[in-house]
Write a protein that holds these residues in place. Sequence first.
Motif, PDB file in Angstrom:
ATOM      1  N   GLU A 148      -6.807  14.810  48.733  1.00 15.45           N
ATOM      2  CA  GLU A 148      -5.619  15.680  48.956  1.00 15.45           C
ATOM      3  C   GLU A 148      -6.000  17.221  49.265  1.00 15.45           C
ATOM      4  O   GLU A 148      -6.935  17.534  48.687  1.00 15.45           O
ATOM      5  N   ASP A 180      -0.559  17.008  51.748  1.00 14.92           N
ATOM      6  CA  ASP A 180       0.292  17.824  50.650  1.00 14.92           C
ATOM      7  C   ASP A 180       0.762  18.912  51.580  1.00 14.92           C
ATOM      8  O   ASP A 180       0.137  19.810  51.969  1.00 14.92           O
ATOM      9  N   HIS A 183       1.049  22.282  50.114  1.00 15.64           N
ATOM     10  CA  HIS A 183       0.082  22.823  49.978  1.00 15.64           C
ATOM     11  C   HIS A 183      -0.470  23.588  51.186  1.00 15.64           C
ATOM     12  O   HIS A 183      -1.235  24.702  51.481  1.00 15.64           O
ATOM     13  N   HIS A 206       2.305  14.064  50.517  1.00 16.55           N
ATOM     14  CA  HIS A 206       3.150  14.647  49.582  1.00 16.55           C
ATOM     15  C   HIS A 206       3.978  15.422  50.158  1.00 16.55           C
ATOM     16  O   HIS A 206       3.786  16.556  50.802  1.00 16.55           O
ATOM     17  N   HIS A 208       7.080  18.144  49.541  1.00 14.65           N
ATOM     18  CA  HIS A 208       7.729  19.119  48.507  1.00 14.65           C
ATOM     19  C   HIS A 208       7.928  20.398  49.343  1.00 14.65           C
ATOM     20  O   HIS A 208       7.083  20.755  50.241  1.00 14.65           O
ATOM     21  N   GLU A 246       7.094  14.491  46.210  1.00 19.66           N
ATOM     22  CA  GLU A 246       6.588  15.195  44.928  1.00 19.66           C
ATOM     23  C   GLU A 246       7.404  16.563  44.438  1.00 19.66           C
ATOM     24  O   GLU A 246       6.856  17.580  44.241  1.00 19.66           O
TER      25      GLU A 246
HETATM   26 ZN   LIG Z   1       0.335  17.015  45.878  1.00 15.29          ZN
END
Ligand SMILES: [Zn+2]
Length: 271
Positions: A148, A180, A183, A206, A208, A246
């Motif tokens: 990740e 992600d 991120h 991921h 979010h 997430e």
């Molecule tokens: Zn993550």
Amino acid sequence: MKMKIGVSTLLYEDKDIVTSATKIAKSGVKRIELFCELAGFYPGEVTDETFDALASLAKDYGLTYSIHPPCTDLNPASSDPSERARVIEAYLGTVELATRLGIRDMVVHSGFKSDPDVPNADAFDFAGQTLQTVGKTTEQAGIVMLLENTCWGATDFLDTPQDLVALADLCPPTTKLLLDVGHAVIWGMNPTECARIWLPRLAQIHAHDNHGEHDEHLELGKGIIDWRELLCFLKAEHWDGIFMMEVVGQEDPEAALARSLDLVKTCLGNL
Ligand SMILES: [Zn+2]
């Protein structure tokens, strides 16, 4: 084949692992990420009762679990060998949990520089060493590592999305990539561009949201991320990986999840 939706137990981060997984299973979701930082699930401290509860939950609801090792104060790219040894211990403990629960996918992090002055190449080597050591055991256990993207700010050591591919190349050949999205934007990258570059090895996402600065893990649509662009791209490419929510549920986890799922459905439906 099309992408599958999953939900991380982070949604109920203040609950214990069994309670969180049970609530998610009851909502009808079939893929659940078990996060080792929830109460009762830290590697080396999991009781037989918890193992049994998670195993029967999976059986009763037809669940597929993936696992996320602990990450607080654990930096795979640390300059300090004793700190890297702690990461390896936590990751190998996570492999044990995965093996006992028949889990095939385990998230791993790239980490960050111990100090902004550390040369990028050194941090890259340290992360590579950590992941190679962990990779030997995961490979023997038949578990796939999902690398990740995590780093950002002054302690970044990956300059481009290609650098994450180069790090994955040091790991066992079965290693996949995990985008992600939250991120990626803090890293200053366009998530869709990352997905494009990582597509041949992209196994999981991921999902979010945030405002571009802090890792807020907001529900989808509450931050600055262009979900439509990313989902449009994934659909066009017939991407069939796991889209793992997430999101941290905060005061109303059910509503946060429902709104996030709605947003995904709307984006996909309107293409
Ligand atoms: Zn993550």
